[in-house]
Design a protein around this motif. Sequence first.
Motif, mmCIF file in Angstrom:
data_model
loop_
_atom_site.group_PDB
_atom_site.id
_atom_site.type_symbol
_atom_site.label_atom_id
_atom_site.label_comp_id
_atom_site.label_asym_id
_atom_site.label_seq_id
_atom_site.Cartn_x
_atom_site.Cartn_y
_atom_site.Cartn_z
ATOM 1 N N ILE A 142 -31.162 26.150 12.859
ATOM 2 C CA ILE A 142 -31.224 26.730 11.516
ATOM 3 C C ILE A 142 -29.803 26.770 10.951
ATOM 4 N N HIS A 143 -29.576 26.044 9.880
ATOM 5 C CA HIS A 143 -28.224 25.889 9.351
ATOM 6 C C HIS A 143 -27.925 26.887 8.236
ATOM 7 N N ILE A 144 -26.669 27.329 8.213
ATOM 8 C CA ILE A 144 -26.139 28.197 7.156
ATOM 9 C C ILE A 144 -25.050 27.419 6.429
ATOM 10 N N LYS A 145 -25.206 27.265 5.125
ATOM 11 C CA LYS A 145 -24.208 26.544 4.323
ATOM 12 C C LYS A 145 -23.027 27.461 4.052
ATOM 13 N N LYS A 146 -21.856 27.089 4.547
ATOM 14 C CA LYS A 146 -20.661 27.915 4.380
ATOM 15 C C LYS A 146 -19.901 27.538 3.114
ATOM 16 N N MET A 147 -19.247 28.532 2.508
ATOM 17 C CA MET A 147 -18.372 28.290 1.376
ATOM 18 C C MET A 147 -16.908 28.304 1.802
ATOM 19 N N GLN A 148 -16.626 28.969 2.922
ATOM 20 C CA GLN A 148 -15.293 28.986 3.521
ATOM 21 C C GLN A 148 -15.435 28.561 4.985
ATOM 22 N N THR A 149 -14.309 28.309 5.628
ATOM 23 C CA THR A 149 -14.337 27.732 6.968
ATOM 24 C C THR A 149 -14.884 28.684 8.028
ATOM 25 N N ASN A 150 -14.458 29.950 8.003
ATOM 26 C CA ASN A 150 -14.773 30.882 9.086
ATOM 27 C C ASN A 150 -15.645 32.038 8.605
ATOM 28 N N ILE A 151 -16.494 32.513 9.504
ATOM 29 C CA ILE A 151 -17.292 33.714 9.248
ATOM 30 C C ILE A 151 -16.824 34.792 10.216
ATOM 31 N N GLN A 152 -16.165 35.816 9.669
ATOM 32 C CA GLN A 152 -15.642 36.890 10.527
ATOM 33 C C GLN A 152 -16.664 37.999 10.765
ATOM 34 N N PHE A 153 -17.610 38.154 9.841
ATOM 35 C CA PHE A 153 -18.599 39.236 9.958
ATOM 36 C C PHE A 153 -19.926 38.744 9.427
ATOM 37 N N LEU A 154 -21.007 39.136 10.115
ATOM 38 C CA LEU A 154 -22.353 38.750 9.699
ATOM 39 C C LEU A 154 -23.323 39.819 10.197
ATOM 40 N N ASN A 155 -24.164 40.326 9.293
ATOM 41 C CA ASN A 155 -25.152 41.328 9.716
ATOM 42 C C ASN A 155 -26.392 41.255 8.836
ATOM 43 N N TYR A 156 -27.527 41.606 9.421
ATOM 44 C CA TYR A 156 -28.826 41.585 8.733
ATOM 45 C C TYR A 156 -29.164 42.979 8.230
ATOM 46 N N ASP A 157 -29.621 43.039 6.963
ATOM 47 C CA ASP A 157 -30.063 44.302 6.389
ATOM 48 C C ASP A 157 -31.588 44.305 6.338
ATOM 49 N N PRO A 158 -32.243 45.170 7.119
ATOM 50 C CA PRO A 158 -33.715 45.184 7.148
ATOM 51 C C PRO A 158 -34.328 45.645 5.834
ATOM 52 N N ARG A 159 -33.548 46.226 4.936
ATOM 53 C CA ARG A 159 -34.093 46.715 3.668
ATOM 54 C C ARG A 159 -34.360 45.586 2.679
ATOM 55 N N ASP A 160 -33.497 44.584 2.651
ATOM 56 C CA ASP A 160 -33.671 43.489 1.685
ATOM 57 C C ASP A 160 -33.779 42.118 2.350
ATOM 58 N N HIS A 161 -33.726 42.073 3.694
ATOM 59 C CA HIS A 161 -33.831 40.827 4.466
ATOM 60 C C HIS A 161 -32.701 39.842 4.128
ATOM 61 N N LEU A 162 -31.543 40.367 3.792
ATOM 62 C CA LEU A 162 -30.374 39.536 3.500
ATOM 63 C C LEU A 162 -29.393 39.572 4.659
ATOM 64 N N LEU A 163 -28.663 38.472 4.825
ATOM 65 C CA LEU A 163 -27.508 38.451 5.716
ATOM 66 C C LEU A 163 -26.276 38.743 4.877
#
Length: 459
Positions: free
Chosen positions: A422-443
Motif C-alpha cells: 500500500i503506497h503513500i505519495k510523499k510531498m517531502q523526502t522524509n516522514i518523521q511522524f505518522l499517526n492514525y486518528d480513529p475519529r476521522d480515519h485520517l493519517l
Amino acid sequence: MSQSNLFILMIIIHLSFSQSVRGKECVCDLKNLDPPFPKNELTKVETTALQCIETITSEKMTGLDRLVLGLQQRIKQLEENVIMLEKEDDRNLYGAVSLRIIELEITEIQDLLDKLNRTTQNYQRLSVQTAAQLENMKDTMVELEKFDKMQVIKKYRERNSKKNLEQCKEELKATAAPPTVSSARCGLGRVVSVAGPRTYSLTVYSTSYTYGAWGRDAKPAPGDENKYWLVVLSSSNVYGNFIRQYSTLSTLLLGIGPTDTYISSSNPTTNTIQGPNMVMYDNALYYNCYYTYSVCQFNMTTRSVSTVALPKDTGYNNKFPFAHLGATYAYTDMDFATDESGVYVIYATTSNFGNVMISKVETSNPPVLNQTWSTSLHKRTVTNTFMVCGVLYVTRYLDKETEEIFYSYDTKTKEERYDLKIHIKKMQTNIQFLNYDPRDHLLYVYSDAYILTYKLIFQ
C-alpha cells in the motif's frame, strides 16, 4: 559499396545517389535530401517545460487554500461577534466600541478578499498562459516526430506500454490482500489504500523545525472536538518542551490565536519530550521521557507528569531508531499510536533481538502497561508505524516520492504479514511522524517541516 547495403541505407534515409569512376576506383556520393533536424525547436520545448514547472508549484496552490481557509474563519468569527453584540444589554455603554471592533474586522476581511481576488486573477492568467504553452509544445512535438523516419518513438511507446501492462499483471498476481479486521471489533473492514494528501502546508514556523508532530486528541473532552495540537522539536531536532494548540484546522494553518502549554521551562531537562513520536489522548500527551526508557503522560489541565517504565532492556536514546538504508530518524526509539481502543507504544528490546514490540498503555493516572506482543520485524528496517482496530501497520522508505505500508501485525490473531503493498505519495523526502486518528480515519503526518493528512480507504 554492395547493392544490398545501398538498398538498406536508402530505406532508412532519404538519399540522393550518384556513381562515378575515378581511375580504377568506384566512388559513391550520398546526399541527405531531408531538411536538418530542428534542434533549436526541441531546446525551446525543453526550456518552456522547465519554466512551467518553476511557475506552477504546490506551495503556490497551498497559499491559495490557506487564504480561503483564513477568509472562512474570519467570516465565521465575525458572525459570532455580531450575534454576541445583538444579545448585549449594556444600555449602549459599549455599543460604539463593539461596533468599532466589528468595523475593523470587516476591513480586515475586505483586505483578505482583495488579496484572494488578486491571487485568483493571477492564477487565471497563469492557467490561460500555461494552456497556450502546452498546446504550442504539443504541436511542436508532433512536427518533430515527423523526423523519426525509423518510428523509434512509436516503437518505444508500444514497448513501454506492454512492459507496464505486464508489470501491472504480475503485481496483481503477487499482491495478497491486506489482513481482514474483524467487523465485530471495529466495523471498518480492511485497509486497501491511502488517498491524498488532503492537507499539505507549512506551519507558522515555516521550515525552521524539520522534526515534530501534530494531530487531534483521539478522545477529546466535550467542547474540544475541533482542537488541533502541534509540537516542534525546537532543540537540535531532538527535544521539545511545549505543546501549541489551535481552536480549528484553519487557525493552525494560518497561525492564528495559538495557546502554548509548557511541560518544562527549557530543553533538555527532566520531562522534556525526546523524539518526534507522541500522541494526544484524553487531554494528555504521551511521549518518550528525556533520556529514559519510560513513557511520559503529561496532563494538559493540571500540567503534571506521570510515568511508566518499559522493560529494562528497551532501546532508548537512539539505540533502536526508525531507519532505512540511506538514513536513520534520530531518537525515534519509541513510537506512540492511537486507535479505536486507546494508546499503544511501539519499541524494541535486546531480548527480542531489536525486533518490534507492542504494548497497550492503560491511560489511567499514572499510566500502566497492559498486554504486550512480540513481532519478528526488526525495528531498524522500519520508518514509521500506526494502529487501526488493533492491527499494527508498518511503513518503509521506497524512494523520495513513495512510502510503503508493507507489514502488519494483528494483536488479536497474532498474524504477521510482510506482503502488503500500500503506497503513500510523499510531498517531502522524509516522514518523521505518522499517526492514525480513529475519529476521522485520517493519517496525520509531519514531513520535513510540512504537516499533511491522508485518508485511509477501507474495504
